[in-house]
Write a protein that holds these residues in place. Structure first.
Motif, PDB file in Angstrom:
ATOM      1  N   ILE A 161       9.675   5.887   6.858  1.00 56.50           N
ATOM      2  CA  ILE A 161       8.042   5.382   6.533  1.00 56.50           C
ATOM      3  C   ILE A 161       8.466   4.673   4.651  1.00 56.50           C
ATOM      4  O   ILE A 161       8.748   6.309   3.776  1.00 56.50           O
ATOM      5  N   ILE A 162       8.184   3.530   4.381  1.00 61.58           N
ATOM      6  CA  ILE A 162       8.480   3.450   3.293  1.00 61.58           C
ATOM      7  C   ILE A 162       7.697   2.750   2.432  1.00 61.58           C
ATOM      8  O   ILE A 162       6.437   2.128   2.770  1.00 61.58           O
ATOM      9  N   TRP A 164       5.368   0.195  -1.557  1.00 66.70           N
ATOM     10  CA  TRP A 164       5.933  -0.674  -1.611  1.00 66.70           C
ATOM     11  C   TRP A 164       6.396  -0.655  -3.145  1.00 66.70           C
ATOM     12  O   TRP A 164       6.705  -2.038  -3.623  1.00 66.70           O
ATOM     13  N   LYS A 188       9.169   1.036   9.186  1.00 69.55           N
ATOM     14  CA  LYS A 188       8.126   0.967   8.639  1.00 69.55           C
ATOM     15  C   LYS A 188       7.879   0.515   7.096  1.00 69.55           C
ATOM     16  O   LYS A 188       8.306   1.931   6.965  1.00 69.55           O
ATOM     17  N   GLU A 191       2.648  -2.139   3.544  1.00 65.42           N
ATOM     18  CA  GLU A 191       1.446  -2.689   4.300  1.00 65.42           C
ATOM     19  C   GLU A 191       1.545  -4.314   3.350  1.00 65.42           C
ATOM     20  O   GLU A 191       2.024  -5.498   4.185  1.00 65.42           O
ATOM     21  N   GLY A 221       0.175   1.807   8.207  1.00 64.35           N
ATOM     22  CA  GLY A 221       0.809   3.249   8.312  1.00 64.35           C
ATOM     23  C   GLY A 221       0.037   4.417   9.369  1.00 64.35           C
ATOM     24  O   GLY A 221       0.227   5.020  10.505  1.00 64.35           O
ATOM     25  N   GLY A 225       2.832   3.457  12.071  1.00 62.70           N
ATOM     26  CA  GLY A 225       2.945   5.149  11.261  1.00 62.70           C
ATOM     27  C   GLY A 225       3.098   5.747  11.111  1.00 62.70           C
ATOM     28  O   GLY A 225       3.633   7.090  11.814  1.00 62.70           O
ATOM     29  N   PHE A 239      10.458  10.474   4.608  1.00 61.63           N
ATOM     30  CA  PHE A 239       9.504   9.327   3.935  1.00 61.63           C
ATOM     31  C   PHE A 239       9.191   9.427   2.655  1.00 61.63           C
ATOM     32  O   PHE A 239       9.823  10.363   1.776  1.00 61.63           O
ATOM     33  N   SER A 242       2.334   8.993  -0.366  1.00 67.39           N
ATOM     34  CA  SER A 242       1.933   9.634  -1.644  1.00 67.39           C
ATOM     35  C   SER A 242       1.600  10.973  -0.597  1.00 67.39           C
ATOM     36  O   SER A 242       1.894  11.689   0.002  1.00 67.39           O
ATOM     37  N   THR A 245      -0.242  11.009   2.826  1.00 69.27           N
ATOM     38  CA  THR A 245       0.115  10.768   3.566  1.00 69.27           C
ATOM     39  C   THR A 245       1.259  11.753   4.059  1.00 69.27           C
ATOM     40  O   THR A 245       1.750  11.984   5.783  1.00 69.27           O
ATOM     41  N   ARG A 345      -6.480  -3.712  -4.839  1.00 64.03           N
ATOM     42  CA  ARG A 345      -6.400  -2.071  -4.411  1.00 64.03           C
ATOM     43  C   ARG A 345      -5.856  -1.606  -5.236  1.00 64.03           C
ATOM     44  O   ARG A 345      -7.008  -0.297  -6.134  1.00 64.03           O
TER      45      ARG A 345
END
Ligand code: ADP
Length: 494
Positions: A161-162, A164, A188, A191, A221, A225, A239, A242, A245, A345
């Motif tokens: 899980i990556i 951005w 994954k 986004e 996620g 995710g 992973f 954050s 997560t 965001r």
């Protein structure tokens, strides 16, 4: 850099993206998509499948089958190495096209993106490919009459899980050793940074990765995710992202099959400048780059500057000069030193830190505001906040934006206490010409990497991992194999 080529690629149409599952390009099982917004101008330029839990499950099933039937791990080391080397070559051959595609989606300045994304991914894949036929097992020093063999076997299906900020660099840090070890992978992407990973996965298949060995499922996620994290068929989770997560992933592993979870969770890295630094001008230049490149969206960014009081004002002045001279803007201009913030965001979250610092009476020495708003893109001026208190949120939490929090210190002991005064422990730097002090500081600072008289640039030959709430496990170097290989003992009576 080929500016004409960049100009033609920057507005080239990008067809709707699709998952890559079991070697096939697929839409989401329910056909849902979301728009991909470019941070360059705030406009959508293609769509992405909004993956479902069912999509994640079919990718995991494909990866499981590919692992269990041995189509990849059962190939000889030479053959796997050839495929991965070919893959690295193809990424390199298409580097500019891949870099521009990634920048259109995530906003990193192209000069950095080209090196740090496709070219670094190619180098990483090559590094681990070259190691494939050099991974020996062990023969244990047993008593006569027994033979103890230690095999290193691929751990199984890896869920990656990556984030951005550097999707290809960080993606390759997981994919390189996992695939070289013989694992299958379901990846994954974030986004807001999926296109370039989909592109390199496609090149991997062209290079000869068998279907099902590398699967990419896009989406949120919370859906894709979480489905990977909850799966009973995934053996290892790798992973970067954050802490919030990371915590969810550990819980999901505990609820499901106790899969191994490796977390790289960012930092609040101290950059410590002593008055006896060998060259304060150089220190200021490198420190500015260490926080402001990629608009501070770097897990190892030197986001807390601790400066010995006697040079504090002069050093901050030098930094301000660098911050103001930096060209911030269009990430596809090769002259740009810092591109766009990844999303609205992320820009809003960063500006919130500034509003809070202002309300506490901290000094915004330069920057602090959004810029180039007329473009529709998400840009922010490099920002320096002085007079920060150690417990301020801006000194404790990862901003992940172009924001430097500055604090003075008087003594080495105070510098160490401030440096170690957060929950994080990822990176740090010490600027001093005093060799003994440099070594003392390296040993006392709680971090996975301590730079001395430089910031950043630690290459692939050395591990990167955090301590404390910066995570566990290591990316890069041969140590990364530990995450994707299991030890198996054969105890043989002779
Ligand atoms: P950031 O705030 O930097 O985006 P995140 O941790 O939210 O960091 O994102 C990093 C990666 O983790 C992204 O690919 C994101 O989609 C994924 N992610 C976010 N929430 C979850 C979750 N609940 N389960 C699994 N993955 C998640």
């Amino acid at each position: 850099m080929d500016t004409a080529r960049i100009a033609s690629l920057r507005s080239a149409p990008v067809p709707p993206a699709r998952h890559l599952i079991d070697g096939e390009h697929l839409d989401a099982s329910d056909g849902a998509t979301y728009q991909v917004i470019s941070p360059i101008d705030g406009k959508p330029f293609t769509t992405m499948p909004a993956g479902t839990a069912a999509d994640a499950q079919s990718a995991i099933a494909a990866a499981r089958t590919a692992f269990d039937d041995g189509r990849w791990r059962g190939m000889g080391p030479k053959a796997r190495k050839t495929v991965m080397l070919r893959w690295a070559d193809q990424i390199e051959a298409n580097a500019l096209e891949i870099a521009v595609l990634g920048v259109r989606e995530n906003g990193t300045e192209i000069a950095m993106a080209l090196k740090a994304e496709p070219l670094s991914a190619a180098a990483t894949i090559r590094y681990y490919a070259e190691a494939i036929d050099k991974l020996n097992g062990e023969i244990a020093p047993t008593e006569p009459g027994t033979l103890g063999l230690v095999h290193r076997e691929p751990a199984g299906v890896v869920g990656a899980i990556i984030p951005w900020n550097f999707p290809l660099m960080i993606g390759a840090w997981k994919l390189g050793p996992a695939l070289a070890a013989g694992c299958s992978v379901v990846l994954k992407p974030a986004e807001t940074a999926s296109l370039s990973l989909l592109r390199i996965a496609e090149l991997g298949h062209e290079a000869g990765l068998p279907p099902g060995v590398l699967n990419i499922v896009t989406g949120t996620g919370a859906v894709v995710g979480a489905a990977i994290a909850e799966s009973m068929q995934v053996d290892v989770l790798a992973f970067t992202g954050s802490g919030a997560t990371g915590r969810k992933l550990l819980e999901a592993a505990a609820r499901s099959n106790l899969k191994r979870v490796y977390l790289e969770l960012g930092g609040k890295s101290p950059n410590i400048v002593f008055a006896d630094a060998p060259d304060l001008d150089e220190a200021a230049k490198v420190s500015a780059a260490g926080i402001f490149r990629n608009s501070g969206q770097v897990c190892v960014a030197g986001s807390r500057l601790l400066v010995e009081r006697q040079v504090h004002d002069a050093f901050v002045e030098k930094l301000v000069a660098h911050a103001r001279a930096m060209k911030v803007g269009d990430p596809l201009d090769p002259e740009t030193a810092a591109g766009a913030i990844n999303s609205q965001r992320q820009l809003d979250q960063t500006l919130n830190f500034i509003t809070e610092a202002r309300s506490l009476g901290r000094k915004i020495v330069t920057g602090g505001n959004r810029i180039h708003e007329e473009t529709g893109g998400f840009y922010m001026a490099p920002t320096i906040v002085a007079g920060v208190e150690p417990n301020d949120r801006i000194a404790q939490q990862e901003v992940f934006g172009p924001v430097l929090a500055v604090m003075p210190f008087e003594t080495e002991e105070e510098a160490v206490a401030l440096a170690n005064g957060t929950d994080y422990g990822l990176a740090a730097a010490v600027w001093t010409a005093n060799l003994s002090r440099a070594h003392r500081m390296v040993r006392q600072i709680r971090a996975g990497v301590v730079h001395v008289n430089t910031y950043g640039g630690a290459d692939l030959t050395v591990p990167l991992g955090g301590v404390g709430q910066s995570g566990n496990g290591h990316d890069k170097s041969l140590h990364a194999f530990d995450k994707y290989l299991d030890l198996k003992t054969a105890w043989i009576k002779l």
